[in-house]
Motif scaffolding. Structure first.
Motif, PDB file in Angstrom:
ATOM      1  N   SER A 227     -37.307  22.335  -6.628  1.00 45.38           N
ATOM      2  CA  SER A 227     -36.292  21.298  -6.834  1.00 45.38           C
ATOM      3  C   SER A 227     -36.924  19.920  -6.778  1.00 45.38           C
ATOM      4  CB  SER A 227     -35.200  21.428  -5.768  1.00 45.38           C
ATOM      5  OG  SER A 227     -34.298  20.355  -5.866  1.00 45.38           O
ATOM      6  N   THR A 228     -36.426  19.008  -7.635  1.00 46.10           N
ATOM      7  CA  THR A 228     -36.965  17.652  -7.667  1.00 46.10           C
ATOM      8  C   THR A 228     -36.332  16.763  -6.610  1.00 46.10           C
ATOM      9  OG1 THR A 228     -35.321  17.009  -9.308  1.00 46.10           O
ATOM     10  CG2 THR A 228     -37.436  17.799 -10.131  1.00 46.10           C
ATOM     11  N   ILE A 229     -35.332  17.260  -5.877  1.00 50.16           N
ATOM     12  CA  ILE A 229     -34.655  16.472  -4.847  1.00 50.16           C
ATOM     13  C   ILE A 229     -34.790  17.189  -3.515  1.00 50.16           C
ATOM     14  CG2 ILE A 229     -32.427  15.604  -4.034  1.00 50.16           C
ATOM     15  CD1 ILE A 229     -31.614  15.074  -6.822  1.00 50.16           C
ATOM     16  N   SER A 230     -35.343  16.489  -2.544  1.00 46.91           N
ATOM     17  CA  SER A 230     -35.504  17.071  -1.217  1.00 46.91           C
ATOM     18  C   SER A 230     -34.185  17.017  -0.468  1.00 46.91           C
ATOM     19  CB  SER A 230     -36.577  16.318  -0.441  1.00 46.91           C
ATOM     20  OG  SER A 230     -36.146  14.992  -0.214  1.00 46.91           O
ATOM     21  N   SER A 231     -34.143  17.652   0.675  1.00 43.32           N
ATOM     22  CA  SER A 231     -32.914  17.658   1.472  1.00 43.32           C
ATOM     23  C   SER A 231     -32.572  16.256   1.954  1.00 43.32           C
ATOM     24  CB  SER A 231     -33.072  18.610   2.669  1.00 43.32           C
ATOM     25  OG  SER A 231     -34.173  18.200   3.468  1.00 43.32           O
ATOM     26  N   THR A 232     -33.626  15.443   2.238  1.00 45.42           N
ATOM     27  CA  THR A 232     -33.374  14.063   2.677  1.00 45.42           C
ATOM     28  C   THR A 232     -32.729  13.258   1.563  1.00 45.42           C
ATOM     29  OG1 THR A 232     -35.294  14.174   4.126  1.00 45.42           O
ATOM     30  CG2 THR A 232     -34.456  11.990   3.581  1.00 45.42           C
ATOM     31  N   VAL A 233     -33.271  13.420   0.339  1.00 40.56           N
ATOM     32  CA  VAL A 233     -32.681  12.723  -0.801  1.00 40.56           C
ATOM     33  C   VAL A 233     -31.270  13.207  -1.056  1.00 40.56           C
ATOM     34  CG1 VAL A 233     -32.891  12.290  -3.271  1.00 40.56           C
ATOM     35  CG2 VAL A 233     -34.926  12.284  -1.817  1.00 40.56           C
ATOM     36  N   ALA A 234     -31.030  14.518  -0.878  1.00 37.86           N
ATOM     37  CA  ALA A 234     -29.689  15.064  -1.081  1.00 37.86           C
ATOM     38  C   ALA A 234     -28.705  14.435  -0.122  1.00 37.86           C
ATOM     39  CB  ALA A 234     -29.722  16.576  -0.915  1.00 37.86           C
ATOM     40  N   GLU A 235     -29.105  14.259   1.134  1.00 37.64           N
ATOM     41  CA  GLU A 235     -28.232  13.621   2.109  1.00 37.64           C
ATOM     42  C   GLU A 235     -27.948  12.171   1.711  1.00 37.64           C
ATOM     43  OE1 GLU A 235     -30.085  13.986   5.851  1.00 37.64           O
ATOM     44  OE2 GLU A 235     -29.853  16.169   6.008  1.00 37.64           O
ATOM     45  N   GLU A 236     -28.985  11.475   1.210  1.00 34.27           N
ATOM     46  CA  GLU A 236     -28.796  10.084   0.809  1.00 34.27           C
ATOM     47  C   GLU A 236     -27.835   9.985  -0.378  1.00 34.27           C
ATOM     48  OE1 GLU A 236     -32.844   9.052   0.185  1.00 34.27           O
ATOM     49  OE2 GLU A 236     -33.200   8.413   2.245  1.00 34.27           O
ATOM     50  N   LEU A 237     -27.956  10.948  -1.334  1.00 29.30           N
ATOM     51  CA  LEU A 237     -27.048  10.935  -2.482  1.00 29.30           C
ATOM     52  C   LEU A 237     -25.627  11.291  -2.052  1.00 29.30           C
ATOM     53  CD1 LEU A 237     -29.253  12.561  -5.266  1.00 29.30           C
ATOM     54  CD2 LEU A 237     -28.519  10.192  -5.106  1.00 29.30           C
ATOM     55  N   GLU A 238     -25.490  12.231  -1.124  1.00 25.87           N
ATOM     56  CA  GLU A 238     -24.154  12.591  -0.627  1.00 25.87           C
ATOM     57  C   GLU A 238     -23.502  11.394   0.051  1.00 25.87           C
ATOM     58  OE1 GLU A 238     -24.985  15.920   1.829  1.00 25.87           O
ATOM     59  OE2 GLU A 238     -25.351  17.293   0.159  1.00 25.87           O
ATOM     60  N   CYS A 239     -24.313  10.652   0.827  1.00 26.46           N
ATOM     61  CA  CYS A 239     -23.784   9.451   1.480  1.00 26.46           C
ATOM     62  C   CYS A 239     -23.374   8.409   0.442  1.00 26.46           C
ATOM     63  CB  CYS A 239     -24.850   8.884   2.418  1.00 26.46           C
ATOM     64  SG  CYS A 239     -24.319   7.398   3.299  1.00 26.46           S
ATOM     65  N   ALA A 240     -24.208   8.241  -0.608  1.00 30.18           N
ATOM     66  CA  ALA A 240     -23.878   7.280  -1.665  1.00 30.18           C
ATOM     67  C   ALA A 240     -22.607   7.694  -2.384  1.00 30.18           C
ATOM     68  CB  ALA A 240     -25.030   7.171  -2.646  1.00 30.18           C
ATOM     69  N   ALA A 241     -22.449   9.002  -2.632  1.00 32.66           N
ATOM     70  CA  ALA A 241     -21.253   9.473  -3.322  1.00 32.66           C
ATOM     71  C   ALA A 241     -20.014   9.263  -2.468  1.00 32.66           C
ATOM     72  CB  ALA A 241     -21.406  10.951  -3.680  1.00 32.66           C
ATOM     73  N   SER A 242     -20.162   9.493  -1.147  1.00 36.43           N
ATOM     74  CA  SER A 242     -19.043   9.283  -0.244  1.00 36.43           C
ATOM     75  C   SER A 242     -18.604   7.824  -0.254  1.00 36.43           C
ATOM     76  CB  SER A 242     -19.444   9.720   1.171  1.00 36.43           C
ATOM     77  OG  SER A 242     -18.409   9.433   2.084  1.00 36.43           O
ATOM     78  N   GLU A 243     -19.595   6.909  -0.203  1.00 34.53           N
ATOM     79  CA  GLU A 243     -19.265   5.490  -0.252  1.00 34.53           C
ATOM     80  C   GLU A 243     -18.614   5.124  -1.581  1.00 34.53           C
ATOM     81  OE1 GLU A 243     -22.841   3.412   0.440  1.00 34.53           O
ATOM     82  OE2 GLU A 243     -23.007   3.981   2.563  1.00 34.53           O
ATOM     83  N   TYR A 244     -19.106   5.730  -2.644  1.00 32.88           N
ATOM     84  CA  TYR A 244     -18.549   5.442  -3.969  1.00 32.88           C
ATOM     85  C   TYR A 244     -17.101   5.885  -4.060  1.00 32.88           C
ATOM     86  CZ  TYR A 244     -17.467   6.290  -8.879  1.00 32.88           C
ATOM     87  OH  TYR A 244     -16.848   6.341 -10.092  1.00 32.88           O
ATOM     88  N   LEU A 245     -16.815   7.134  -3.570  1.00 32.46           N
ATOM     89  CA  LEU A 245     -15.446   7.643  -3.637  1.00 32.46           C
ATOM     90  C   LEU A 245     -14.510   6.766  -2.801  1.00 32.46           C
ATOM     91  CD1 LEU A 245     -16.099  11.485  -3.437  1.00 32.46           C
ATOM     92  CD2 LEU A 245     -15.372  10.167  -5.429  1.00 32.46           C
ATOM     93  N   ALA A 246     -15.029   6.322  -1.651  1.00 32.80           N
ATOM     94  CA  ALA A 246     -14.198   5.463  -0.814  1.00 32.80           C
ATOM     95  C   ALA A 246     -13.912   4.132  -1.499  1.00 32.80           C
ATOM     96  CB  ALA A 246     -14.899   5.221   0.528  1.00 32.80           C
ATOM     97  N   SER A 247     -14.888   3.661  -2.286  1.00 32.48           N
ATOM     98  CA  SER A 247     -14.718   2.360  -2.941  1.00 32.48           C
ATOM     99  C   SER A 247     -13.744   2.414  -4.101  1.00 32.48           C
ATOM    100  CB  SER A 247     -16.059   1.836  -3.416  1.00 32.48           C
ATOM    101  OG  SER A 247     -16.557   2.636  -4.476  1.00 32.48           O
ATOM    102  N   ILE A 248     -13.556   3.610  -4.687  1.00 29.91           N
ATOM    103  CA  ILE A 248     -12.677   3.684  -5.862  1.00 29.91           C
ATOM    104  C   ILE A 248     -11.293   4.220  -5.503  1.00 29.91           C
ATOM    105  CG2 ILE A 248     -14.670   4.063  -7.361  1.00 29.91           C
ATOM    106  CD1 ILE A 248     -13.797   6.994  -7.585  1.00 29.91           C
ATOM    107  N   ARG A 249     -11.092   4.541  -4.210  1.00 29.81           N
ATOM    108  CA  ARG A 249      -9.791   5.077  -3.835  1.00 29.81           C
ATOM    109  C   ARG A 249      -8.695   4.055  -4.105  1.00 29.81           C
ATOM    110  NH1 ARG A 249     -11.250   9.500  -0.501  1.00 29.81           N
ATOM    111  NH2 ARG A 249     -12.222  10.789  -2.110  1.00 29.81           N
ATOM    112  N   SER A 250      -9.026   2.799  -3.870  1.00 28.81           N
ATOM    113  CA  SER A 250      -8.017   1.745  -4.062  1.00 28.81           C
ATOM    114  C   SER A 250      -8.009   1.180  -5.470  1.00 28.81           C
ATOM    115  CB  SER A 250      -8.248   0.611  -3.059  1.00 28.81           C
ATOM    116  OG  SER A 250      -9.541   0.070  -3.265  1.00 28.81           O
ATOM    117  N   ALA A 251      -8.931   1.663  -6.304  1.00 25.70           N
ATOM    118  CA  ALA A 251      -9.016   1.136  -7.668  1.00 25.70           C
ATOM    119  C   ALA A 251      -8.001   1.803  -8.563  1.00 25.70           C
ATOM    120  CB  ALA A 251     -10.420   1.351  -8.219  1.00 25.70           C
ATOM    121  N   THR A 252      -7.716   1.175  -9.687  1.00 21.48           N
ATOM    122  CA  THR A 252      -6.793   1.742 -10.653  1.00 21.48           C
ATOM    123  C   THR A 252      -7.482   2.830 -11.438  1.00 21.48           C
ATOM    124  OG1 THR A 252      -7.403   0.174 -12.353  1.00 21.48           O
ATOM    125  CG2 THR A 252      -5.691  -0.530 -10.814  1.00 21.48           C
ATOM    126  N   GLY A 253      -6.778   3.469 -12.255  1.00 23.14           N
ATOM    127  CA  GLY A 253      -7.336   4.547 -13.070  1.00 23.14           C
ATOM    128  C   GLY A 253      -7.921   4.055 -14.371  1.00 23.14           C
TER     129      GLY A 253
END
Length: 532
Positions: A139-165
């Motif tokens: 795999s080209t993504i290590s577990s550390t990178v996977a955690e960082e991407l999961e954290c980024a995705a979580s922040e992203y989802l939280a940022s768009i919860r209040s956004a319009t469609g």
């Protein structure tokens, strides 16, 4: 009056030198400053244009990639072995997801998908029987990178919860309505380095998914390879010169050029421009100053020459008036029969002496005039210098000895022949003997030694007196026209005799020297060259 004229010339020259130099310095320094400033601004102007161009180029490349990925079916992001949703009309591609072999665009480092429980999978990772991700060692993504991407995705989802469609598209599928959000840029810290990540939300009847891809920062940096200076991409806003904002939605990234080297080089070139101007100005000012000094020197020399010529004219008039007065006196006495009859022979001799004296004065005046006009002309022929000297001394002896001096002639044997002009040698001897006679009138020893000898360099004609000798202050300028002793008791004269001696000697290829005689007096020597 002469000093006033010199002072006036000095003031005019000073004004004529200082005023142009000052104007040149003001204008030149201003021009040098402007040129130096243009050099200093050139890297900034180029950087401003280049950062705008690079920012536009990188943004267009990223937006083009974002649009291409937005057209990709959301099902391509599923992991290898993950079944398509029940009732999905999208056919399973042969061999699985098109992304199973990895990204096709070099600008993409990896595609990924994060499910509702935060589990990250890759299109080329495997899914087990229980649905967990089976990430292998390739795999080209290590577990550390996977955690960082999961954290980024979580922040992203939280940022768009209040956004319009706005920007979302709805996919009508048999399993139900699927809402696919647009890709938005996000900055994540991947392996301690800020990295651009594109994220979108996909809402299916059974799950909420986060899909995205990571920008390959190495390939992104290669987009800046044609920059004129070293360039980098960094998150943040521009903070100074050589920086431009990347026109990306929702994110602030900056193209930054390293201007340290070009600015240092521009400063070196600017300093060189100022240095060249200062050197050129210094050289020009020195040249102008030297030219001004030369003008002043020439004016002083001309005034001095004019004064010397005036003195020469007065001396010539005096030298001519004395023999003429004698000629007139004795001529009238003979004409009118005055005086004792037995004195007539003496009167005639006096007339002859004064005529000879007058002839010598006229000869010197004419010789100096020729010297000033176009130089003396001689016709040197081969002959016996000793014999020519003997003849000249015999002609000059009566007048010299009548004045109270005594000539002692010494002719060495075996003096080699040389080339000389008889008339020139006679005039040289006449001037040297006249000087010796005049300057020994107050001496106890009035002998004048004339000698023709020979040395290894050729024949030498020398004349020595036993008088007081030449003043030390005059020795360096002894053969310069109009140079005479400042002693008011010194004998009168034109001041051109020795200058004429040197000119006549040099015209024959000889040289004339002076030194103090042993035991006092002056010794003049004329050195003739040997025959070729």
């Amino acid at each position: 009056m002469r000093e006033k004229r010199t002072s006036l010339v000095m003031l005019l020259v000073a004004g004529g030198v200082l005023a142009p130099c000052l104007a040149w310095y003001v204008a030149g320094s201003s021009a040098a400053h402007e040129q130096a400033e243009r050099l200093r601004k050139a890297p900034l102007q180029l950087a401003r244009l280049e950062t705008d161009r690079l920012a536009f180029h990188v943004a267009m490349r990223l937006e083009s990639l974002r649009e291409a990925e937005a057209r990709r079916p959301y099902t391509d992001y599923r992991a290898q072995g993950e079944p398509l949703p029940a009732g999905c009309l999208i056919e399973e591609p042969l061999g699985g997801s098109p992304l199973a072999m990895g990204p096709s665009d070099p600008l993409v480092w990896a595609h990924f998908q994060i499910d509702s429980v935060g589990q990250l999978t890759l299109p080329h990772s495997s899914v087990g029987a229980e649905g967990e991700s089976m990430v292998d060692d390739s795999s080209t993504i290590s577990s550390t990178v996977a955690e960082e991407l999961e954290c980024a995705a979580s922040e992203y989802l939280a940022s768009i919860r209040s956004a319009t469609g706005l920007g979302r598209r709805i996919v009508d599928a048999p399993e139900g309505m699927v809402i696919v959000g647009p890709f938005s840029w996000h900055t994540a810290t991947i392996e301690d380095a800020p990295t651009l990540v594109a994220l979108r939300e996909v809402v299916t009847p059974s799950a909420v998914l986060s899909q995205g891809w990571v920008v390959n920062h190495v390939a992104l940096a290669e987009l800046l390879n044609d920059a004129p200076y070293p360039a980098i991409l960094r998150p943040g806003v521009p903070e100074g010169d050589g920086q431009a904002s990347l026109p990306l939605s929702r994110q602030k990234w900056t193209v930054e050029l390293d201007l340290a080297e070009p600015m240092a080089q521009a400063e070196v070139e600017a300093a060189a421009i100022h240095r060249r101007f200062r050197i050129n100005f210094a050289l020009g000012a020195v040249a102008a100053l030297l030219a001004g000094i030369a003008i002043i020197v020439q004016v002083r020399r001309a005034e001095k020459l004019a004064a010397e010529r005036a003195r020469f004219a007065a001396s010539a008039a005096h030298e001519l008036r004395t023999p003429l007065a004698g000629l007139r006196l004795y001529g009238e006495m003979l004409a009118e029969g005055l005086g004792a009859p037995d004195k007539r022979q003496e009167y005639a001799r006096r007339i002859s002496d004064e005529a000879n004296r007058l002839g010598r004065v006229v000869a010197n005046v004419l010789g100096f005039s020729q010297l000033q006009r176009d130089g003396v002309q001689v016709k040197a022929t081969r002959g016996d210098l000793a014999e020519a000297t003997r003849k000249s001394v015999e002609q000059l002896r009566p007048a010299i000895e009548a004045a109270g001096a005594h000539i002692e002639l010494v002719l060495d044997e075996n003096v080699p022949e040389t080339e000389f002009d008889g008339d020139a040698v006679h005039q040289i001897l006449q001037n040297l003997l006249d000087n010796a006679e005049k300057y020994t009138r107050n001496s106890d020893d009035r002998r004048i030694d004339v000698r023709v000898s020979a040395n290894s360099a050729g024949p030498v004609l020398s004349v020595r007196d036993h008088g007081p000798g030449v003043d030390r202050a005059l020795r360096r300028r002894l053969f310069t026209p109009f140079v005479r002793s400042s002693d008011p008791n010194a004998p009168a004269g034109l001041g051109v005799g020795l200058a004429l001696v040197r000119a006549l000697a040099e015209a024959q290829g000889a040289t004339v020297t002076h030194r103090a005689g042993d035991g006092g007096g002056a010794l003049f020597s004329v050195h003739f060259p040997p025959l070729s």
